[in-house]
Design an enzyme around this catalytic site. Sequence first.
Site, PDB file in Angstrom:
ATOM      1  N   LYS A  28     -55.794  50.070 -44.838  1.00  8.65           N
ATOM      2  CA  LYS A  28     -56.196  48.580 -44.434  1.00  8.65           C
ATOM      3  C   LYS A  28     -56.364  48.243 -42.831  1.00  8.65           C
ATOM      4  CE  LYS A  28     -51.061  47.851 -44.543  1.00  8.65           C
ATOM      5  NZ  LYS A  28     -50.043  47.011 -44.901  1.00  8.65           N
ATOM      6  N   ARG A  81     -41.730  38.316 -49.675  1.00  7.19           N
ATOM      7  CA  ARG A  81     -43.094  38.045 -49.345  1.00  7.19           C
ATOM      8  C   ARG A  81     -44.154  37.685 -50.584  1.00  7.19           C
ATOM      9  NH1 ARG A  81     -46.250  42.465 -45.681  1.00  7.19           N
ATOM     10  NH2 ARG A  81     -46.241  43.840 -47.626  1.00  7.19           N
ATOM     11  N   TYR A 111     -56.610  37.967 -11.293  1.00  4.69           N
ATOM     12  CA  TYR A 111     -56.426  36.340 -11.535  1.00  4.69           C
ATOM     13  C   TYR A 111     -54.900  36.211 -10.937  1.00  4.69           C
ATOM     14  CZ  TYR A 111     -60.265  36.251 -14.512  1.00  4.69           C
ATOM     15  OH  TYR A 111     -61.661  36.604 -14.959  1.00  4.69           O
ATOM     16  N   MET A 151     -60.184  40.050 -19.124  1.00  2.00           N
ATOM     17  CA  MET A 151     -60.832  40.194 -20.422  1.00  2.00           C
ATOM     18  C   MET A 151     -61.362  41.605 -20.774  1.00  2.00           C
ATOM     19  SD  MET A 151     -63.518  37.858 -22.422  1.00  2.00           S
ATOM     20  CE  MET A 151     -62.581  36.328 -22.156  1.00  2.00           C
TER      21      MET A 151
HETATM   22  C1  LIG Z   1     -48.987  48.124 -45.072  1.00  2.00           C
HETATM   23  C2  LIG Z   1     -48.421  48.662 -46.320  1.00  2.00           C
HETATM   24  C3  LIG Z   1     -47.839  49.895 -46.319  1.00  2.00           C
HETATM   25  C4  LIG Z   1     -47.660  50.785 -45.318  1.00  2.00           C
HETATM   26  O1  LIG Z   1     -46.669  50.321 -44.343  1.00  2.00           O
HETATM   27  P1  LIG Z   1     -46.359  51.294 -43.416  1.00  2.00           P
HETATM   28  O2  LIG Z   1     -45.220  50.712 -42.393  1.00  2.00           O
HETATM   29  O3  LIG Z   1     -47.432  51.429 -42.373  1.00  2.00           O
HETATM   30  O4  LIG Z   1     -46.003  52.678 -43.784  1.00  2.00           O
HETATM   31  C5  LIG Z   1     -47.545  50.171 -47.721  1.00  2.00           C
HETATM   32  N1  LIG Z   1     -47.216  49.468 -48.854  1.00  2.00           N
HETATM   33  C6  LIG Z   1     -47.904  47.989 -48.644  1.00  2.00           C
HETATM   34  C7  LIG Z   1     -48.006  47.125 -49.812  1.00  2.00           C
HETATM   35  C8  LIG Z   1     -48.526  47.727 -47.359  1.00  2.00           C
HETATM   36  O5  LIG Z   1     -48.940  46.298 -47.346  1.00  2.00           O
END
Ligand SMILES: *Cc1c(COP(=O)(O)O)cnc(C)c1O
Length: 372
Positions: free
Chosen positions: A40, A139, A265, A313
């Site tokens: 992801k 969550r 800046y 930037m």
């Molecule tokens: C992001 C995520 C992980 C990985 O977490 P890490 O802390 O990077 O190991 C695992 N399971 C879910 C559901 C996640 O969203």
Amino acid sequence: MHAVQKFHPAWIEISRTQFLKNLQAIRKKIGQARFCLPVKANAYGHGLIQMSRFAEEAGLIDYFGVAYLNEAIALRQAGIQSPILVFGAIHEDQIESLLNLQVSFTISSRYKAERVATKCRELNKVCRVHVEVETGMQRTGVRPDSVHSLFNYLEASPWFRIEGVYSHLATADTPDDLGTQKQISLFQSLREEFKHREWIWHLANSGGVLYYPQAHFDMVRPGLLAYGYYPDGSQNTEEVIAPCLELKAKVSYFKVVASDLGISYGHLYKTKQQTRVITIPIGHADGYRRSLSNKAPLLLRGNKFVAAGVICMDQFMADIGQFEGYVGDEVVLIGKQKDQEITLWEVSLLAGSIPHEFLVSLGERLPRIYRS
Ligand SMILES: *Cc1c(COP(=O)(O)O)cnc(C)c1O
């Protein structure tokens, strides 16, 4: 020198070999369990497609984990064939794409399941799902007291095939955490009840993989660790797991600045005497955060310096005193140079952040250069 580097003076270098070593080391730790690699958020900034290809070609993973449907679409369009699990919430309108792409997704409530079932009936198609159970993260995930009725509903429905059951650890970044042990036993007892089903049970993130072997179950999902970072910032020297990413730039300007002049800046840095100042072509538009103003460390010709004044930037300055450093010199912002090193952990903490956030903020403008 890689071609893209000619066109942009700051870049990210990624070592395929080190990445694969990390995956192998994780495999060794988890024994028979499957390996779901979280890719992801652009594979934690490393590049979604390239990193997924490396992992798939090496045959080191069983699943890819993404947060959203768009990431799964990008993977399939790039020819990735491994199973994919979408962790995040799904909208009914996305069901058709999910089915066409052969992607599994998360069900975390009866309400959502019913919406999905309606859509499946319309399309006359069966969905492969993983049920997310709440064990302590608060969550997403169905509460343990509603999980039986959700399982019953999904098993009775012709529109679902349960492929897995999972939950997420909230406090696994350190060993011997009581909350984590509670989450593990809750998950374990649920699995015990349904042990005759052929479901894939998975719980462990990076901390779970490292510090809680009893949390490995049938599959693990370590993200940060796969990219080479320990979730508690420790660096295990005998361990093969190490970062595979470096952040670099080339000095874009050199000048001599007189004493008592403000730099950048707001003039938050003032020269104390006549000195040499270099400009580095990376800034907060690249995710090189403004909170690193007057703090960002950098390596030049094997010496360590610190940003002078505010990170702009697209660039920032550094006062190198009487040291040498000229236009075109390579500057290391994260990584090694000679016998010096700047770690991602160090930079993240200076920026008031953590490695996860720092990595995923690294901008699209920075070319990713993949070394063997
Ligand atoms: C992001 C995520 C992980 C990985 O977490 P890490 O802390 O990077 O190991 C695992 N399971 C879910 C559901 C996640 O969203």
